[in-house]
Design an enzyme around this catalytic site. Structure first.
Site, PDB file in Angstrom:
ATOM      1  N   SER A 472      58.891  -3.116  49.982  1.00  0.00           N
ATOM      2  CA  SER A 472      59.812  -3.672  49.014  1.00  0.00           C
ATOM      3  C   SER A 472      61.175  -4.006  49.604  1.00  0.00           C
ATOM      4  O   SER A 472      61.309  -4.905  50.423  1.00  0.00           O
ATOM      5  CB  SER A 472      59.903  -2.677  47.852  1.00  0.00           C
ATOM      6  OG  SER A 472      60.425  -3.259  46.719  1.00  0.00           O
ATOM      7  N   ASP A 483      64.051 -12.971  60.652  1.00  0.00           N
ATOM      8  CA  ASP A 483      64.243 -14.423  60.527  1.00  0.00           C
ATOM      9  C   ASP A 483      65.528 -14.895  61.201  1.00  0.00           C
ATOM     10  O   ASP A 483      65.587 -15.993  61.760  1.00  0.00           O
ATOM     11  CB  ASP A 483      64.238 -14.831  59.046  1.00  0.00           C
ATOM     12  CG  ASP A 483      62.866 -14.710  58.419  1.00  0.00           C
ATOM     13  OD1 ASP A 483      61.879 -14.609  59.174  1.00  0.00           O
ATOM     14  OD2 ASP A 483      62.774 -14.698  57.176  1.00  0.00           O
ATOM     15  N   LYS A 498      54.726  -5.310  49.617  1.00  0.00           N
ATOM     16  CA  LYS A 498      55.076  -5.409  48.200  1.00  0.00           C
ATOM     17  C   LYS A 498      56.202  -6.424  48.024  1.00  0.00           C
ATOM     18  O   LYS A 498      57.353  -6.126  48.297  1.00  0.00           O
ATOM     19  CB  LYS A 498      55.486  -4.054  47.627  1.00  0.00           C
ATOM     20  CG  LYS A 498      55.803  -4.130  46.138  1.00  0.00           C
ATOM     21  CD  LYS A 498      56.133  -2.769  45.571  1.00  0.00           C
ATOM     22  CE  LYS A 498      56.437  -2.879  44.084  1.00  0.00           C
ATOM     23  NZ  LYS A 498      57.661  -3.641  43.820  1.00  0.00           N
TER      24      LYS A 498
END
Length: 707
Positions: A472, A483, A498
């Site tokens: 999460s 990224d 999740k």
């Protein structure tokens, strides 16, 4: 439906959680009007605001049908295929009933269930009056999710016989092992005969069954009705759940960090109580033997006789596991490798402080490095001026900078998530400004959530540690750092996966005229996406450096949940990768080579393969001689891997300077830090993360690639 309109009905706290809990009311009378009202409100909330626009059709009806029946009878002890034949008249009509707030299906199944419960008492008491045939060549399949319901009452009786027989021979085998150990230590010890041990085991199983049905008798309609409601709401996705007032209160305590007991989060799956997570710094965490994935079979208070908790509801199991500070609890657990182990834990208060950020400093090759452990992304939504994970992280980084650390590790292993707000703010501590995550409501374009503060709290080398339990909000942060090419992600092959956001909605808000508390709905309202456009749903975050773990080959995480929402992607956000390192690829390559050639990691990988091969081994012999042989064989196999995680580095971990002043007043805190540093020294994964961190070299000028 516009977002602002939806938000009008939703509470302010956006939460991430991957643990579902069964809900329980106690001693309440049946209230048909209330039951229908809850179904009516749930149907309307879910249809309007859930992330998925779900058709209430025959497929949905079949899901409710199967889930409710399995929820009442997970071990196939009550219903037969003849019962199911009668129930099946509603199999494809439940969707129509829900639309009409009709609960006839529930009343039929629940009524039959009550009849079966009464009959069960006579069944097990009759079967346990005399010994079974322990030399009979027969087997039992304990994969209760996959075995069919009994064809008729005769076969159901045989199911009962086999399950009770398994309980007895398990106890006999355990008792014989205990006797052998005592006899080895004390030559005067007199062993009991098989007949004596069998009688004791049978008596104990009878006592446990009686205790179980006393507790079952205390439950009423509302207990089982919660199971029915959850069979409806989980038809939308596995993280949507109905929460009774009692369970909602427990959820709020958990989110704020007020935890009690041995320091473990538990979840009921079928008949069994599973360890879902250990609380950092808690008694179980410090003791070191209990692990996420373990199943608790028995609980003993010190040296007293252990109590079998298989089949016990979660609330009752917790009562036996909890206890006063300083007292001993002995848990008989089934490990993920199939072995059984008795683990002794001294209970303590699991303080709020232990769920907060903490840091350590280690010296390697003449340089100092900082390690920050973040157990969860905590926040108190009722008091936003109080401490939270983002504020504490910022403060901890500043303290480490003052001690001239050359690199930083953020440890998110076992971090199950928490607040979206803090995840975004913590991401912002490592970049100047820009998007951290994208969130999307049903039918709308994704919203880009940005860090708007240009200040960079840490611009040096960064490694983020994750594992299969990082979920999460942890995945939001790890994905953003990946990224941006701001950090090396190291750990398990992939995180939990999740990628959904839940919100808590009090049901009374939608039906204000009802005088008592109707509970709450935890509902999926958003999915979140990486800034590169991909979802973390199911896939999680793939590590840049994948380290072998016990879960490497096992089905695990969101992808293993029935009804989990699919992976997808949205348009990439506009962001500038930092390309912070001049030797990123070399560092990753070097680590992969070290791991590939390290015999310790090779042994862990071998162990992981062995676990996978044993994952589906659910057939047990009920011939006692064969059962014992199989138990011995498995124990011998387990012994081969006993030392697999045994490791100790030559590094020394210390607290940051500011904590030494605290130790003068708080010796308990000092003891906790000593225990943590001892564990870090024995942590083979931390050791490799430090190897990686020590090799990373920052670029003097970042290469800018505009997306």
């Amino acid at each position: 439906m516009k977002t602002k309109y939806i938000i009008h009905f939703l509470t302010a706290a956006i939460l991430f959680t991957n643990v579902a809990t069964a809900s329980v009311y106690k001693n309440q009378k049946e209230d048909p009007d209330k039951d229908r009202i809850i179904v009516y409100v749930l149907k309307n909330i879910l249809s309007r605001y859930h992330y998925v626009q779900k058709d209430l059709d025959d497929n949905f009806s079949e899901h409710v049908y199967n889930t409710f029946i399995d929820g009442l009878d997970p071990s196939k002890r009550y219903f037969t295929q003849n019962d199911l034949k009668e129930f099946s008249q509603y199999k494809y009509l439940i969707d129509d009933q829900i639309r009409e707030s009709n609960i006839d299906f529930y009343k039929l199944v629940y009524g039959r269930f009550l009849e079966k419960l009464k009959k069960a008492k006579t069944t097990y008491r009759t079967l346990l009056k005399k010994p079974f045939n322990y030399n009979k060549n027969e087997i039992i399949d304990v994969d209760y999710e996959k075995i069919p319901f009994a064809k008729n009452e005769d076969e159901l009786l045989d199911y009962w016989r086999k399950q009770l027989k398994l309980s007895i021979i398990s106890r006999i085998e355990s008792a014989e092992s205990d006797q052998a150990e005592k006899a080895e230590k004390d030559k005067t010890f007199k062993k009991k005969s098989f007949t004596e041990l069998e009688k004791e085991a049978r008596t104990k199983v009878l006592e446990n069954m009686d205790d179980l049905y006393v507790r079952i008798d205390e439950l009423e309609n509302s207990d089982w009705y919660s199971t029915f409601l959850n069979s409806i709401v989980t038809g939308f996705d596995p993280h949507t759940s109905y929460m009774s007032p009692k369970i909602k209160s427990r959820f709020d305590q958990d989110m704020s960090g007020k935890l009690e007991g041995i320091g473990a989060r538990l979840q009921k799956k079928g008949m069994y109580t599973h360890i879902v997570e250990l609380i950092s710094g808690g008694p179980a965490w410090k003791q070191g033997e209990l692990e996420a994935g373990d199943i608790i079979l028995k609980v003993a208070q010190g040296d007293a006789e252990p109590l079998d908790i298989v089949g016990m509801r979660l609330d009752d199991a917790i009562k036996f596991i909890k206890g006063n500070k300083g007292t001993e609890v002995k848990l008989t657990v089934k490990k993920i490798d199939g072995s059984t182990k008795v683990i002794s834990i001294i209970r303590d208060v699991v303080e709020l402080e232990e769920t907060f950020v903490k840091s350590s400093i280690v010296e390697k090759n003449g340089k100092k490095y900082g390690i920050i452990n973040l157990p969860k992304f905590y926040i108190d939504f009722s008091d936003l001026d109080s401490r939270d994970a983002a504020k504490d992280m910022e403060k901890e980084i500043e303290r480490l900078k003052a001690e001239n650390v050359s690199g930083l590790i953020v440890d998110l292993r076992d971090n199950g998530g928490g607040s979206l707000k803090t995840a975004i703010e913590i991401g912002g501590l490592f970049i100047d400004k820009g998007p951290i995550v994208q969130v999307k409501y049903r039918g709308e374009e994704p919203l880009v959530k940005n860090d708007t503060d240009e200040k960079i709290q840490w611009d040096g080398p960064l490694v983020v540690m994750v594992n299969e339990f990082s979920a999460s909000a942890s995945e939001i942060f790890a994905a953003a750092m990946q990224d941006y090419k701001r950090a090396v992600i190291i750990g398990g092959k992939q995180t939990y996966g999740k990628g959904t956001v839940q919100n808590i909605l009090p049901i009374n808000r939608f039906y204000e005229q009802y005088p008592t508390d109707l509970g709450a709905l935890k509902m999926t309202i958003q999915k979140f996406y990486r800034i590169n456009g991909g979802s973390t749903q199911k896939e999680g975050v793939y590590s840049d450096i994948s380290l072998p773990s016990r879960y490497s080959y096992m089905e695990f995480g969101e992808r293993d949940l029935d009804g989990a929402l699919p992976w997808d992607k949205v348009k990439q956000a506009s962001y500038t990768p930092k390309n912070s390192y001049s030797n990123f690829a070399d560092v990753v390559y070097n680590s992969n080579q070290r791991v590939l050639n390290d015999q310790r990691f090779q042994k862990i990988n071998e162990y992981a393969k062995w676990l996978k091969s044993n994952q589906d081994d659910n057939i047990l012999s009920l011939d006692y001689r064969e059962f014992k042989k199989e138990s011995i064989r498995r124990e011998e196999e387990v012994k081969k891997f006993q030392e697999v995680f045994k490791f100790e580095s030559n590094l020394t971990f210390n607290s940051p300077k500011y904590e030494y002043q605290l130790f003068k007043k708080d010796t308990v805190l000092k003891d906790k830090r000593v225990a943590w540093h001892k564990n870090l020294k024995k942590d083979i994964y931390m050791n490799e993360a430090l190897n990686v961190l020590s090799e990373l070299q920052m670029k003097k000028e970042y290469s800018i690639v505009k997306h």
